[in-house]
Design a protein around this motif. Structure first.
Motif, mmCIF file in Angstrom:
data_model
loop_
_atom_site.group_PDB
_atom_site.id
_atom_site.type_symbol
_atom_site.label_atom_id
_atom_site.label_comp_id
_atom_site.label_asym_id
_atom_site.label_seq_id
_atom_site.Cartn_x
_atom_site.Cartn_y
_atom_site.Cartn_z
ATOM 1 N N GLN A 129 86.487 7.916 -63.412
ATOM 2 C CA GLN A 129 85.847 7.421 -62.198
ATOM 3 C C GLN A 129 86.861 6.735 -61.290
ATOM 4 O OE1 GLN A 129 82.904 4.942 -64.031
ATOM 5 N NE2 GLN A 129 81.290 6.502 -63.913
ATOM 6 N N ALA A 130 87.750 5.947 -61.876
ATOM 7 C CA ALA A 130 88.760 5.257 -61.077
ATOM 8 C C ALA A 130 89.684 6.251 -60.389
ATOM 9 C CB ALA A 130 89.558 4.311 -61.966
ATOM 10 N N LEU A 188 90.385 6.866 -56.392
ATOM 11 C CA LEU A 188 91.727 6.788 -55.809
ATOM 12 C C LEU A 188 92.101 8.068 -55.065
ATOM 13 C CD1 LEU A 188 93.643 5.072 -58.763
ATOM 14 C CD2 LEU A 188 92.927 4.004 -56.629
ATOM 15 N N LEU A 189 91.589 9.200 -55.551
ATOM 16 C CA LEU A 189 91.944 10.501 -54.954
ATOM 17 C C LEU A 189 91.021 10.901 -53.815
ATOM 18 C CD1 LEU A 189 92.726 12.553 -58.198
ATOM 19 C CD2 LEU A 189 94.348 11.489 -56.641
ATOM 20 N N LEU A 231 99.594 5.836 -53.751
ATOM 21 C CA LEU A 231 98.808 6.335 -54.875
ATOM 22 C C LEU A 231 99.589 6.323 -56.184
ATOM 23 C CD1 LEU A 231 96.245 7.685 -55.972
ATOM 24 C CD2 LEU A 231 97.182 9.888 -55.229
ATOM 25 N N ASP A 232 100.886 6.636 -56.138
ATOM 26 C CA ASP A 232 101.636 6.670 -57.389
ATOM 27 C C ASP A 232 101.683 5.296 -58.053
ATOM 28 O OD1 ASP A 232 103.246 5.744 -55.289
ATOM 29 O OD2 ASP A 232 105.097 6.270 -56.345
ATOM 30 N N GLN A 233 101.758 4.228 -57.250
ATOM 31 C CA GLN A 233 101.757 2.879 -57.815
ATOM 32 C C GLN A 233 100.397 2.552 -58.430
ATOM 33 O OE1 GLN A 233 103.251 -0.101 -55.116
ATOM 34 N NE2 GLN A 233 104.864 1.236 -54.326
ATOM 35 N N SER A 234 99.308 2.968 -57.780
ATOM 36 C CA SER A 234 97.973 2.723 -58.334
ATOM 37 C C SER A 234 97.772 3.477 -59.638
ATOM 38 C CB SER A 234 96.901 3.137 -57.323
ATOM 39 O OG SER A 234 96.846 2.240 -56.248
ATOM 40 N N ILE A 235 98.255 4.726 -59.692
ATOM 41 C CA ILE A 235 98.106 5.507 -60.928
ATOM 42 C C ILE A 235 98.909 4.874 -62.056
ATOM 43 C CG2 ILE A 235 98.589 7.731 -62.007
ATOM 44 C CD1 ILE A 235 98.056 9.043 -59.295
ATOM 45 N N ALA A 249 96.408 4.858 -51.435
ATOM 46 C CA ALA A 249 95.209 4.664 -52.262
ATOM 47 C C ALA A 249 94.432 3.452 -51.763
ATOM 48 C CB ALA A 249 95.600 4.484 -53.721
ATOM 49 N N PRO A 250 93.113 3.467 -51.885
ATOM 50 C CA PRO A 250 92.300 2.345 -51.414
ATOM 51 C C PRO A 250 92.293 1.190 -52.410
ATOM 52 C CG PRO A 250 90.896 4.005 -52.380
ATOM 53 C CD PRO A 250 92.285 4.579 -52.396
#
Length: 807
Positions: free
Chosen positions: A79-80, A84-85, A41-45, A68-69
């Motif tokens: 929304q994004a 992710l969460l 998730l940290d990479q997606s954020i 994260a998906p």
């Protein structure tokens, strides 16, 4: 945008947070094309914040533990984040200042989090276009600092990385042919001239640093590979404020790729018509856990066949860059690129009939020899440093050094075809050896402040450029050629043999420009912004030539000291989406062209007026503009065809009378519907001599069409077809006139298409089809009855496979 992860400690001293701050807060309902793989998730954020310029505060330890998906949708930032969460135990809130907070249930989420002062890093709007999947950019760096398109009172186009990839845009020539408002004119050599509004763009910017590239036609070929550039920003109309004594055509800023916050690797292979093949490796990312040291490497190799008999060549590019954050406020970057190539070219094109008639040559016709050859070797070094003084002020210094060698030996036909049907002609053999060293430096301070109740911005800077050349060329004619049966196997000459039986010269140029510039803007009222600026320029030019026998030495010099070029503009915001503007620009351009007496043609003087409307729609996903412009100038150098060919083997020049260029430009770029990216531009432009002893009422820029329309659209299909995208575009222009005003070239419309399919998240295959209807046409160039008539490419296809592994 550069990403910084800074360790923070709460009162308990246990938790670690990541803080990302990127310029102005985006509107809550701004929608972006989000394309994220399944990853921590940290990479997606981090990737989401980098792509959208949002402020996101989160617990890095907790986020890294969450998977994260995959996300491939058009969404707002909120929304994004909620996608992710989803399914995690983390909560999302938004503070009053617009920053997003992601926290564990036990962590504070009301925005009252206290941060170390060193962790708060002021960032400007995101300008990097890689990964944006967009055909537009919210901001540009062409005008120093970062400016939004809507705040610039001139016409600006951004060719993003996504559009360049979709259209398989590999060279500057490809780029110019696909950019609204620009015209690429073939030079007598292997290169091109770039025109906007009827005037050449002689200076290119590299990461905002201007250096002259088109000082003389045969030495600077402008054949650069675009594989290591993130985007190209184009301003149409005078750019004297930031580039000094320069052409009124405009400015072009090539912005390099840099290492990003996440490691990426891509491998692309290409194969197409006429035995064209290519392979490219692009890799980069952080080298340390903090992300403060980032690198980028691009290696590209292309083998190029041609629809013209005998013609083929190869080129390769190697690029490496590193950026390091010494502190959160101080970053330095270094880049090195080498581009080289060899080819058997078709130089000087084809002749026409003496009365201007079209011989209707086959497009595969080659009038050169099997020993025609050309080589190019260009090394560039880029160095920059930026320092954030505080939340409002930044200082940036940058430099570019470029060493370029171009050499060629070739045969061509030199005379028009007799109208009586005779095939008698003349071979012209040329040998050229050009070496150019260019350097540029730029330093500026920009910032914002409030004074006397007005919000204001201020820019103060200085730049310097120098070009030195060490050149030699020779040519000699051979009479009795048969244009219907060209001998491709004549003995290859050397440069000294050509000089002894024809003409040869050793030449040197040195051109130095220095300048101080400033720009000040003030919000006079809530909707009205005043922008004023000026540049003081110093210009020195020298040219020397002599024969191979070291006889006939001649030298000419010119200089200009302390010339002031003013600039002014008004921007009125009609609402949050639309603004109207007007601007005035003064032009003063020293010239290097020489008269038959050996003196330099007097400087160009001119003035430009522009009135326009700009729109930033769908929260920045789509940019539009419409502009009316008029530019008047005097003294532009034109060839003196009634005089001798004593200037570098060609006609000398003389000052022309008053010239006017005026017209209308309209452009749309970005996402017009979900999944549909468009770049469309229409230009109406007339150029003519208002006053001149020889050319009054004639067309000034013979290769600039009166009407030009360029369109490229790419659509990602919805639903179950979302892995497929299709593209379609056209370049349509009306007729132009030959450079010698003897014949007219008809207009044409060229249609291109693309089909791409994502085999998986890592592999994409595509096919680009160009000139679908196989239109036979001549390219705009210095077309004359004697030579320089080039056909455009026939129908062709390029297949590509791109592999981007998950890291």
């Amino acid at each position: 945008m550069t990403l910084f992860i800074h360790p923070l400690r709460q009162a308990m001293g246990l938790a670690t947070f990541g803080f990302l701050l990127a310029g102005p807060v985006q509107a809550e309902q701004t929608h972006y094309r989000i394309d994220l793989p399944a990853q921590p998730l940290d990479q997606s954020i981090n990737a989401l914040a980098r792509q959208t310029g949002s402020r996101i505060l989160f617990n890095t330890d907790a986020a890294h533990a969450v998977q994260a998906p995959t996300l491939h949708q058009q969404l707002s930032v909120e929304q994004a984040l909620r996608h992710l969460l989803a399914g995690s135990h983390l909560s999302l809130t938004q503070a009053a200042d617009g920053q997003y907070l992601i926290a564990l249930p036990s962590e504070p989420s009301n925005g009252a989090l206290e941060l170390d002062a060193s962790s708060v890093i002021g960032r400007q709007p995101v300008t990097t276009t890689e990964g944006s999947h967009s055909y537009t950019s919210g901001a540009v760096t062409l005008g120093k600092g970062v400016q939004t398109l809507k705040d610039i009172p001139q016409s600006v186009t951004v060719m993003t990385r996504q559009q360049m990839d979709d259209q398989n845009t590999q060279t500057i020539s490809d780029l110019v042919n696909r950019t609204p408002g620009l015209t690429a004119s073939r030079s007598p050599g292997s290169g091109l001239f770039i025109y906007s509004r009827g005037f050449s763009i002689d200076t290119l910017q590299y990461d905002g640093v201007p250096i002259p590239r088109n000082t003389y036609s045969l030495g600077s070929y402008l054949t650069e590979d675009l594989s290591f550039y993130d985007r190209v920003e184009v301003l149409r109309g005078p750019a004297a404020l930031l580039q000094g004594g320069d052409s009124p055509g405009g400015a072009m800023n090539l912005v390099r790729k840099r290492g990003q916050d996440k490691a990426v690797v891509s491998l692309t292979g290409k194969a197409g018509s006429w035995d064209r093949y290519g392979l490219q490796l692009d890799a980069g990312g952080p080298l340390n856990a903090e992300g403060t040291l980032r690198t980028r490497t691009v290696v590209s190799q292309n083998d190029n066949g041609s629809f013209i008999d005998y013609v083929r060549g190869w080129n390769q590019t190697v690029y490496a860059a590193v950026d390091y954050d010494f502190t959160p406020d101080f970053t330095m970057g270094l880049g090195v690129a080498n581009q080289k190539g060899q080819a058997r070219p078709a130089m000087l094109g084809l002749p026409r009939y003496a009365d201007g008639g079209n011989p209707d040559w086959s497009r595969s016709t080659y009038v050169g020899a099997d020993w025609n050859r050309a080589n190019n070797d260009q090394t560039s070094v880029f160095l920059d440093a930026s320092y954030r003084l505080n939340d409002d002020w930044r200082l940036k210094a940058a430099g570019v050094y470029m060493s370029e060698h171009n050499g060629a030996t070739y045969q061509a036909l030199w005379d028009a075809l007799p109208a009586n049907g005779s095939t008698n002609n003349t071979y012209i053999d040329w040998s050229t050896d050009f070496t150019t060293h260019s350097k540029g430096l730029d330093l500026y301070l920009d910032g914002q402040f409030t004074g006397f109740g007005f919000e204001q911005t201020f820019l103060l800077g200085a730049n310097y450029s120098r070009i030195n050349t060490d050149d030699r060329w020779a040519r000699a004619p051979t009479f009795g050629a048969d244009s219907s049966n060209v001998d491709h196997h004549r003995p290859m000459p050397d440069i000294y043999g050509l000089a002894s039986r024809g003409r040869g010269e050793l030449t040197e140029y040195q051109i130095t420009q220095k300048g101080l510039y400033s720009r000040w803007s003030v919000n006079l009222t809530e909707p009205l912004k005043l922008i004023v600026g000026a540049r003081t320029s110093w210009y020195d030019y020298s040219y020397a030539s002599q024969s191979f026998a070291r006889t006939g030495y001649s030298e000419s010099t010119t200089s200009s000291n302390g010339k002031v070029s003013p600039y002014a503009g008004l921007v009125y915001a009609l609402n949050k989406q639309w603004s109207v503007y007007t601007s005035y620009t003064d032009v003063f351009q020293p010239q290097s062209a020489r008269t038959s007496s050996g003196s330099v043609v007097e400087p160009i003087i001119g003035s430009n007026y522009e009135l326009g409307l700009k729109g930033e729609l769908f929260d920045g996903a789509l940019n539009t503009s419409v502009a009316l412009f008029r530019y008047d100038q005097e003294h532009h150098a034109v060839l003196d065809r009634s005089g001798p060919m004593d200037c570098n083997g060609w006609y000398c020049s003389k000052a022309s009378g008053k010239v006017r260029s005026q017209g209308l430009e309209a452009q749309v770029s970005g996402e017009v519907l979900s999944g549909l990216q468009v770049m469309a531009g229409y230009v109406y432009n007339t150029t003519r001599y208002l006053e001149d002893a020889n050319y009054k009422d004639k067309v000034y820029s013979t290769w600039t069409p009166k009407h030009q329309f360029k369109l490229w659209a790419d659509y990602t299909l919805p639903g179950n077809w979302s892995r497929t995208s299709v593209g379609l575009g056209t370049t349509a222009v009306t007729g132009t006139t030959s450079y010698d005003h003897v014949f007219d070239l008809p207009g044409y419309a060229i249609w291109d298409a693309r089909v791409a399919y994502k085999v998986s998240d890592e592999v994409t295959v595509a096919a680009n089809l160009n000139n679908l209807l196989d239109k036979k046409y001549y390219q705009p160039a210095y077309n004359t009855i004697d030579y320089n008539n080039y056909y455009g490419d026939p129908r062709n296809v390029m297949f590509s496979v791109k592999y981007t592994p998950e890291l």
